[in-house]
Design a protein around this motif. Structure first.
Motif, PDB file in Angstrom:
ATOM      1  N   ALA A   1       1.946  56.164 -83.585  1.00 29.55           N
ATOM      2  CA  ALA A   1       0.251  56.651 -84.580  1.00 29.55           C
ATOM      3  C   ALA A   1       0.878  56.973 -85.525  1.00 29.55           C
ATOM      4  N   LYS A   2       0.003  57.239 -87.043  1.00 28.56           N
ATOM      5  CA  LYS A   2       0.757  58.524 -88.001  1.00 28.56           C
ATOM      6  C   LYS A   2       0.628  59.269 -88.245  1.00 28.56           C
ATOM      7  N   THR A   3      -0.965  60.297 -87.455  1.00 31.17           N
ATOM      8  CA  THR A   3      -1.083  60.984 -87.285  1.00 31.17           C
ATOM      9  C   THR A   3      -1.848  61.604 -85.875  1.00 31.17           C
ATOM     10  N   LEU A   4      -1.879  62.547 -85.312  1.00 29.91           N
ATOM     11  CA  LEU A   4      -2.123  63.273 -84.216  1.00 29.91           C
ATOM     12  C   LEU A   4      -3.596  64.447 -84.700  1.00 29.91           C
ATOM     13  N   ILE A   5      -4.558  64.444 -83.833  1.00 32.78           N
ATOM     14  CA  ILE A   5      -5.449  65.546 -83.386  1.00 32.78           C
ATOM     15  C   ILE A   5      -5.546  65.806 -82.177  1.00 32.78           C
ATOM     16  N   LEU A   6      -5.361  67.248 -81.972  1.00 33.87           N
ATOM     17  CA  LEU A   6      -5.046  67.623 -81.094  1.00 33.87           C
ATOM     18  C   LEU A   6      -6.878  68.569 -80.445  1.00 33.87           C
ATOM     19  N   ALA A   7      -7.054  67.949 -79.207  1.00 38.22           N
ATOM     20  CA  ALA A   7      -8.250  68.050 -78.863  1.00 38.22           C
ATOM     21  C   ALA A   7      -8.719  67.978 -77.683  1.00 38.22           C
TER      22      ALA A   7
ATOM     23  N   PHE B   1      -1.821  52.960 -84.481  1.00 37.45           N
ATOM     24  CA  PHE B   1      -3.260  53.738 -84.896  1.00 37.45           C
ATOM     25  C   PHE B   1      -3.307  54.472 -86.067  1.00 37.45           C
ATOM     26  N   ASP B   2      -4.469  54.708 -86.719  1.00 33.10           N
ATOM     27  CA  ASP B   2      -3.812  56.008 -87.698  1.00 33.10           C
ATOM     28  C   ASP B   2      -3.898  57.292 -87.670  1.00 33.10           C
ATOM     29  N   ILE B   3      -5.035  57.436 -86.636  1.00 31.84           N
ATOM     30  CA  ILE B   3      -4.574  58.211 -85.951  1.00 31.84           C
ATOM     31  C   ILE B   3      -5.091  58.463 -84.808  1.00 31.84           C
ATOM     32  N   ALA B   4      -3.913  59.321 -83.957  1.00 26.49           N
ATOM     33  CA  ALA B   4      -4.192  59.311 -82.636  1.00 26.49           C
ATOM     34  C   ALA B   4      -4.497  60.426 -82.103  1.00 26.49           C
ATOM     35  N   ILE B   5      -5.918  61.089 -81.358  1.00 24.74           N
ATOM     36  CA  ILE B   5      -6.695  61.855 -80.930  1.00 24.74           C
ATOM     37  C   ILE B   5      -6.447  62.140 -79.517  1.00 24.74           C
ATOM     38  N   ILE B   6      -5.746  63.606 -79.364  1.00 24.18           N
ATOM     39  CA  ILE B   6      -5.894  63.675 -77.831  1.00 24.18           C
ATOM     40  C   ILE B   6      -6.730  64.010 -77.134  1.00 24.18           C
ATOM     41  N   GLY B   7      -7.544  64.332 -75.984  1.00 24.04           N
ATOM     42  CA  GLY B   7      -8.624  64.583 -75.495  1.00 24.04           C
ATOM     43  C   GLY B   7      -9.902  63.497 -75.837  1.00 24.04           C
ATOM     44  N   SER B   8     -10.647  64.496 -74.727  1.00 25.23           N
ATOM     45  CA  SER B   8     -12.306  63.466 -74.935  1.00 25.23           C
ATOM     46  C   SER B   8     -13.692  64.874 -74.459  1.00 25.23           C
TER      47      SER B   8
ATOM     48  N   ASN C   1       1.921  73.490 -87.652  1.00 25.57           N
ATOM     49  CA  ASN C   1       3.088  74.064 -89.349  1.00 25.57           C
ATOM     50  C   ASN C   1       3.689  72.647 -88.978  1.00 25.57           C
ATOM     51  N   LEU C   2       3.269  71.424 -88.113  1.00 27.90           N
ATOM     52  CA  LEU C   2       4.342  70.065 -88.149  1.00 27.90           C
ATOM     53  C   LEU C   2       3.051  69.082 -88.630  1.00 27.90           C
ATOM     54  N   PRO C   3       3.216  68.760 -89.801  1.00 26.50           N
ATOM     55  CA  PRO C   3       3.108  67.155 -90.986  1.00 26.50           C
ATOM     56  C   PRO C   3       2.992  66.256 -90.073  1.00 26.50           C
ATOM     57  N   GLY C   4       1.009  66.066 -90.575  1.00 25.91           N
ATOM     58  CA  GLY C   4       0.794  65.396 -89.956  1.00 25.91           C
ATOM     59  C   GLY C   4      -0.099  65.333 -88.721  1.00 25.91           C
ATOM     60  N   VAL C   5      -0.050  66.737 -87.915  1.00 22.53           N
ATOM     61  CA  VAL C   5      -0.463  66.885 -86.757  1.00 22.53           C
ATOM     62  C   VAL C   5      -1.502  68.112 -86.442  1.00 22.53           C
ATOM     63  N   TYR C   6      -2.882  67.982 -86.306  1.00 21.04           N
ATOM     64  CA  TYR C   6      -3.907  68.504 -86.059  1.00 21.04           C
ATOM     65  C   TYR C   6      -4.264  69.132 -85.224  1.00 21.04           C
ATOM     66  N   ALA C   7      -5.292  69.909 -85.509  1.00 18.39           N
ATOM     67  CA  ALA C   7      -5.487  70.614 -83.396  1.00 18.39           C
ATOM     68  C   ALA C   7      -7.212  70.933 -84.039  1.00 18.39           C
ATOM     69  N   ALA C   8      -8.201  71.012 -82.504  1.00 18.90           N
ATOM     70  CA  ALA C   8      -9.254  70.912 -82.750  1.00 18.90           C
ATOM     71  C   ALA C   8     -10.185  71.712 -82.072  1.00 18.90           C
ATOM     72  N   GLY C   9     -11.220  72.353 -82.099  1.00 17.38           N
ATOM     73  CA  GLY C   9     -11.823  72.731 -80.543  1.00 17.38           C
ATOM     74  C   GLY C   9     -11.008  73.797 -79.649  1.00 17.38           C
ATOM     75  N   ASP C  10     -11.587  73.750 -78.787  1.00 11.50           N
ATOM     76  CA  ASP C  10     -11.420  75.350 -77.429  1.00 11.50           C
ATOM     77  C   ASP C  10     -10.125  75.487 -77.720  1.00 11.50           C
ATOM     78  N   CYS C  11      -8.618  74.179 -77.941  1.00  9.53           N
ATOM     79  CA  CYS C  11      -7.327  74.485 -77.876  1.00  9.53           C
ATOM     80  C   CYS C  11      -7.098  75.639 -79.161  1.00  9.53           C
ATOM     81  N   THR C  12      -7.728  75.994 -80.182  1.00  6.68           N
ATOM     82  CA  THR C  12      -7.389  76.428 -81.156  1.00  6.68           C
ATOM     83  C   THR C  12      -7.663  78.220 -80.963  1.00  6.68           C
TER      84      THR C  12
END
Length: 284
Positions: A100-106, A2-9, A245-256
Protein backbone atom coordinates in the motif's frame (compact mmCIF):
# COMPACT_ATOMS: atom_id res chain seq x y z
CA UNK A 1 -0.82 -2.38 -4.63
CA UNK A 2 -3.55 -0.41 -2.82
CA UNK A 3 -3.56 3.35 -2.48
CA UNK A 4 -4.67 3.09 1.14
CA UNK A 5 -4.55 0.13 3.52
CA UNK A 6 -6.75 0.48 6.59
CA UNK A 7 -5.93 -1.67 9.61
CA UNK A 8 -9.04 -2.32 11.69
CA UNK A 9 -12.72 -2.88 11.00
CA UNK A 10 -14.62 -0.61 13.40
CA UNK A 11 -16.36 2.73 12.82
CA UNK A 12 -13.13 4.70 12.27
CA UNK A 13 -11.89 2.18 9.70
CA UNK A 14 -15.17 2.02 7.81
CA UNK A 15 -15.55 5.81 7.79
CA UNK A 16 -12.01 6.14 6.44
CA UNK A 17 -12.72 3.53 3.78
CA UNK A 18 -15.89 5.22 2.51
CA UNK A 19 -14.28 8.65 2.39
CA UNK A 20 -11.13 7.36 0.69
CA UNK A 21 -13.30 5.83 -2.03
CA UNK A 22 -15.03 9.20 -2.39
CA UNK A 23 -11.57 10.49 -3.34
CA UNK A 24 -11.30 7.69 -5.91
CA UNK A 25 -8.55 5.80 -4.07
CA UNK A 26 -8.23 2.02 -4.04
CA UNK A 27 -8.82 0.82 -0.49
CA UNK A 28 -8.49 -2.42 1.43
CA UNK A 29 -9.66 -2.89 5.01
CA UNK A 30 -7.68 -5.49 6.99
CA UNK A 31 -9.35 -6.65 10.19
CA UNK A 32 -11.26 -9.24 12.11
CA UNK A 33 -14.96 -9.97 11.60
CA UNK A 34 -17.44 -7.25 12.58
CA UNK A 35 -18.48 -9.11 15.72
CA UNK A 36 -14.98 -8.56 17.13
CA UNK A 37 -15.70 -4.83 17.48
CA UNK A 38 -16.67 -3.55 20.95
CA UNK A 39 -19.54 -1.69 19.28
CA UNK A 40 -21.04 -4.96 18.05
CA UNK A 41 -22.03 -5.92 21.61
CA UNK A 42 -23.81 -2.63 22.37
CA UNK A 43 -27.50 -3.20 23.09
CA UNK A 44 -28.50 0.30 21.99
CA UNK A 45 -26.71 3.39 20.72
CA UNK A 46 -28.51 6.64 21.58
CA UNK A 47 -25.95 9.36 20.91
CA UNK A 48 -25.02 9.00 17.22
CA UNK A 49 -26.58 11.83 15.23
CA UNK A 50 -29.42 10.81 12.91
CA UNK A 51 -29.35 7.10 13.78
CA UNK A 52 -31.15 6.76 17.15
CA UNK A 53 -32.13 3.52 18.87
CA UNK A 54 -29.98 1.19 16.80
CA UNK A 55 -28.10 -1.70 18.33
CA UNK A 56 -24.35 -1.74 17.84
CA UNK A 57 -24.71 -4.70 15.50
CA UNK A 58 -27.27 -2.88 13.34
CA UNK A 59 -25.12 0.24 13.15
CA UNK A 60 -21.98 -1.67 12.19
CA UNK A 61 -23.85 -3.59 9.52
CA UNK A 62 -25.07 -0.30 8.00
CA UNK A 63 -21.50 1.10 8.04
CA UNK A 64 -20.20 -2.10 6.42
CA UNK A 65 -22.91 -2.15 3.73
CA UNK A 66 -22.08 1.47 2.85
CA UNK A 67 -18.39 0.59 2.44
CA UNK A 68 -19.16 -2.45 0.28
CA UNK A 69 -21.44 -0.34 -1.91
CA UNK A 70 -18.57 2.10 -2.47
CA UNK A 71 -16.25 -0.67 -3.65
CA UNK A 72 -14.07 -1.14 -0.57
CA UNK A 73 -12.17 -4.44 -0.47
CA UNK A 74 -11.99 -6.45 2.76
CA UNK A 75 -9.44 -8.98 4.02
CA UNK A 76 -10.45 -10.76 7.24
CA UNK A 77 -7.05 -11.34 8.79
CA UNK A 78 -4.70 -10.58 11.66
CA UNK A 79 -1.89 -8.17 10.87
CA UNK A 80 1.32 -9.26 12.55
CA UNK A 81 3.79 -6.82 11.01
CA UNK A 82 4.03 -3.81 8.69
CA UNK A 83 7.31 -2.86 7.05
CA UNK A 84 8.17 0.50 5.51
CA UNK A 85 9.68 -0.03 2.05
CA UNK A 86 10.55 3.61 1.32
CA UNK A 87 7.62 4.96 -0.68
CA UNK A 88 5.27 2.09 0.17
CA UNK A 89 4.39 -0.36 2.94
CA UNK A 90 4.45 -4.16 3.08
CA UNK A 91 1.66 -5.69 5.17
CA UNK A 92 1.83 -9.22 6.59
CA UNK A 93 -1.78 -10.44 6.85
CA UNK A 94 -1.76 -14.01 8.17
CA UNK A 95 1.39 -14.61 6.10
CA UNK A 96 -0.12 -13.14 2.93
CA UNK A 97 1.71 -10.01 1.84
CA UNK A 98 0.12 -6.85 0.44
CA UNK A 99 1.47 -3.46 -0.57
CA UNK A 100 0.00 0.00 0.00
CA UNK A 101 1.08 3.58 -0.63
CA UNK A 102 -0.35 4.83 2.66
CA UNK A 103 -1.69 3.41 5.93
CA UNK A 104 -4.54 4.31 8.24
CA UNK A 105 -4.33 2.61 11.64
CA UNK A 106 -7.78 2.21 13.19
CA UNK A 107 -6.95 -0.65 15.52
CA UNK A 108 -9.09 0.35 18.50
CA UNK A 109 -8.06 0.07 22.12
CA UNK A 110 -4.99 -2.01 22.82
CA UNK A 111 -6.35 -4.62 25.23
CA UNK A 112 -3.15 -6.63 25.46
CA UNK A 113 -0.95 -5.94 28.47
CA UNK A 114 2.77 -6.27 27.98
CA UNK A 115 5.12 -7.66 30.59
CA UNK A 116 8.24 -6.07 32.05
CA UNK A 117 11.03 -5.84 29.49
CA UNK A 118 8.81 -6.69 26.50
CA UNK A 119 9.02 -3.31 24.77
CA UNK A 120 12.62 -2.76 25.89
CA UNK A 121 13.76 -5.85 23.99
CA UNK A 122 11.49 -5.50 20.95
CA UNK A 123 13.71 -6.21 17.95
CA UNK A 124 16.45 -7.46 20.29
CA UNK A 125 15.00 -10.92 20.79
CA UNK A 126 11.31 -10.10 21.24
CA UNK A 127 9.09 -10.57 18.18
CA UNK A 128 5.40 -10.84 17.31
CA UNK A 129 5.83 -12.75 14.03
CA UNK A 130 7.47 -16.18 13.81
CA UNK A 131 7.18 -16.28 10.02
CA UNK A 132 8.95 -12.92 9.74
CA UNK A 133 11.76 -13.49 12.23
CA UNK A 134 11.89 -17.23 12.92
CA UNK A 135 14.81 -17.96 10.60
CA UNK A 136 16.98 -15.66 12.72
CA UNK A 137 16.77 -18.30 15.46
CA UNK A 138 17.73 -21.37 13.47
CA UNK A 139 19.37 -23.84 15.84
CA UNK A 140 18.61 -21.67 18.87
CA UNK A 141 16.26 -21.82 21.87
CA UNK A 142 13.02 -19.84 21.80
CA UNK A 143 9.89 -19.35 23.89
CA UNK A 144 6.43 -18.72 22.44
CA UNK A 145 3.82 -17.04 24.66
CA UNK A 146 0.35 -17.69 23.20
CA UNK A 147 -2.76 -15.74 24.17
CA UNK A 148 -4.80 -17.81 21.70
CA UNK A 149 -4.62 -20.91 19.49
CA UNK A 150 -2.70 -19.01 16.79
CA UNK A 151 0.32 -19.33 19.07
CA UNK A 152 0.34 -23.08 18.47
CA UNK A 153 0.89 -22.54 14.73
CA UNK A 154 3.75 -20.16 15.56
CA UNK A 155 5.33 -22.72 17.89
CA UNK A 156 4.95 -25.54 15.36
CA UNK A 157 6.63 -23.45 12.66
CA UNK A 158 9.55 -22.62 14.96
CA UNK A 159 9.87 -26.28 16.00
CA UNK A 160 11.12 -27.06 12.48
CA UNK A 161 13.97 -24.53 12.63
CA UNK A 162 14.93 -24.07 16.28
CA UNK A 163 16.90 -26.32 18.63
CA UNK A 164 14.23 -26.04 21.34
CA UNK A 165 10.77 -24.46 21.53
CA UNK A 166 8.97 -23.87 24.82
CA UNK A 167 5.29 -22.96 24.62
CA UNK A 168 3.63 -20.92 27.39
CA UNK A 169 -0.16 -20.97 26.84
CA UNK A 170 -2.38 -18.27 28.35
CA UNK A 171 -5.50 -20.34 27.61
CA UNK A 172 -6.68 -23.95 27.79
CA UNK A 173 -6.84 -26.49 26.28
CA UNK A 174 -3.75 -26.72 24.08
CA UNK A 175 -4.62 -29.03 21.20
CA UNK A 176 -2.28 -29.00 18.20
CA UNK A 177 1.37 -28.84 19.18
CA UNK A 178 4.13 -30.94 17.67
CA UNK A 179 5.75 -33.54 19.90
CA UNK A 180 9.04 -31.64 20.10
CA UNK A 181 7.40 -28.51 21.57
CA UNK A 182 7.64 -28.38 25.37
CA UNK A 183 4.63 -26.90 27.20
CA UNK A 184 5.22 -24.77 30.31
CA UNK A 185 2.09 -23.72 32.19
CA UNK A 186 2.40 -20.49 34.14
CA UNK A 187 2.15 -16.73 33.93
CA UNK A 188 4.96 -14.82 32.19
CA UNK A 189 6.32 -12.10 34.46
CA UNK A 190 9.26 -10.46 32.69
CA UNK A 191 11.53 -10.58 29.66
CA UNK A 192 15.12 -10.90 30.81
CA UNK A 193 18.14 -9.61 28.95
CA UNK A 194 21.66 -8.31 28.99
CA UNK A 195 22.41 -5.13 27.09
CA UNK A 196 21.00 -5.52 23.61
CA UNK A 197 19.80 -9.12 23.63
CA UNK A 198 17.24 -11.35 25.30
CA UNK A 199 18.60 -14.00 27.63
CA UNK A 200 15.39 -15.51 29.00
CA UNK A 201 11.90 -15.10 30.37
CA UNK A 202 10.58 -15.35 33.92
CA UNK A 203 7.50 -17.58 34.29
CA UNK A 204 6.01 -17.83 37.80
CA UNK A 205 9.41 -17.25 39.38
CA UNK A 206 11.21 -19.72 37.13
CA UNK A 207 13.80 -18.45 34.64
CA UNK A 208 13.65 -20.06 31.21
CA UNK A 209 16.84 -19.36 29.28
CA UNK A 210 16.33 -18.61 25.58
CA UNK A 211 17.63 -16.61 22.64
CA UNK A 212 14.26 -15.25 21.51
CA UNK A 213 10.68 -14.79 22.66
CA UNK A 214 7.65 -14.71 20.36
CA UNK A 215 4.33 -13.29 21.58
CA UNK A 216 1.11 -14.41 19.85
CA UNK A 217 -1.34 -11.82 21.14
CA UNK A 218 -5.05 -11.13 20.77
CA UNK A 219 -4.12 -7.55 19.89
CA UNK A 220 -0.68 -6.27 18.95
CA UNK A 221 0.72 -3.12 20.60
CA UNK A 222 0.77 -0.39 17.93
CA UNK A 223 4.46 0.41 18.34
CA UNK A 224 5.34 -3.24 17.66
CA UNK A 225 3.10 -3.37 14.60
CA UNK A 226 5.09 -0.68 12.81
CA UNK A 227 8.66 0.06 13.88
CA UNK A 228 9.28 3.66 14.95
CA UNK A 229 5.62 4.58 15.49
CA UNK A 230 5.35 7.16 18.29
CA UNK A 231 2.93 6.55 21.16
CA UNK A 232 2.44 8.03 24.60
CA UNK A 233 2.51 4.58 26.14
CA UNK A 234 -1.09 3.71 25.32
CA UNK A 235 -2.25 5.83 22.38
CA UNK A 236 -0.85 6.60 18.94
CA UNK A 237 0.27 10.24 18.78
CA UNK A 238 -1.35 12.19 15.92
CA UNK A 239 -1.77 15.80 14.85
CA UNK A 240 -4.93 17.56 13.66
CA UNK A 241 -4.64 15.87 10.25
CA UNK A 242 -4.46 12.47 12.01
CA UNK A 243 -0.85 12.13 10.80
CA UNK A 244 1.54 10.10 12.93
CA UNK A 245 5.28 10.74 13.17
CA UNK A 246 5.83 8.43 10.15
CA UNK A 247 5.27 9.83 6.62
CA UNK A 248 2.23 8.31 4.94
CA UNK A 249 0.89 6.80 8.16
CA UNK A 250 -2.31 8.08 9.79
CA UNK A 251 -4.38 6.88 12.75
CA UNK A 252 -8.01 7.29 13.78
CA UNK A 253 -10.50 6.18 16.41
CA UNK A 254 -9.99 4.74 19.88
CA UNK A 255 -6.29 4.04 19.24
CA UNK A 256 -5.62 7.82 19.33
CA UNK A 257 -7.17 8.24 22.79
CA UNK A 258 -10.33 9.48 24.51
CA UNK A 259 -13.18 10.20 24.15
CA UNK A 260 -14.08 6.67 23.09
CA UNK A 261 -17.18 7.59 21.11
CA UNK A 262 -18.49 6.52 17.69
CA UNK A 263 -18.88 10.08 16.42
CA UNK A 264 -15.27 10.89 17.29
CA UNK A 265 -14.06 7.72 15.56
CA UNK A 266 -16.09 8.39 12.41
CA UNK A 267 -14.88 12.00 12.25
CA UNK A 268 -11.25 11.01 12.69
CA UNK A 269 -11.65 8.34 10.02
CA UNK A 270 -12.88 11.01 7.60
CA UNK A 271 -9.94 13.32 8.36
CA UNK A 272 -7.41 10.47 8.08
CA UNK A 273 -8.81 9.43 4.70
CA UNK A 274 -8.67 12.95 3.29
CA UNK A 275 -5.13 13.39 4.60
CA UNK A 276 -3.99 10.08 3.13
CA UNK A 277 -5.56 10.91 -0.23
CA UNK A 278 -3.86 14.31 -0.25
CA UNK A 279 -0.53 12.69 0.63
CA UNK A 280 -0.83 10.37 -2.39
CA UNK A 281 -1.82 13.20 -4.72
CA UNK A 282 1.07 15.43 -3.65
CA UNK A 283 3.70 12.67 -3.76
CA UNK A 284 3.06 11.23 -7.20
Amino acid sequence: MFDIAIIGSGPAALSAAVNARQRNKSVCVFGRSLDSSLLFAAEKVDNYLGMPDLSGEEMLNQFYAHAVKRGVEFKESRISQILSMGNQFMINADNEFFQAKTLILAIGLNKSRGIEGEMEYLGKGVSYCATCDGMLYRGKKVVVVGENEEGEAEANFLADVCEKVTYVPMYQPVLNLKENVEVLNGKPKAVLGEGIRVTGIEVDGETVECDGIFFAKNSTPPESLLFGLATDGKNIIVDRSMATNLPGVYAAGDCTGAPFQIAKAVGEGLVAALSAANYIDTNK
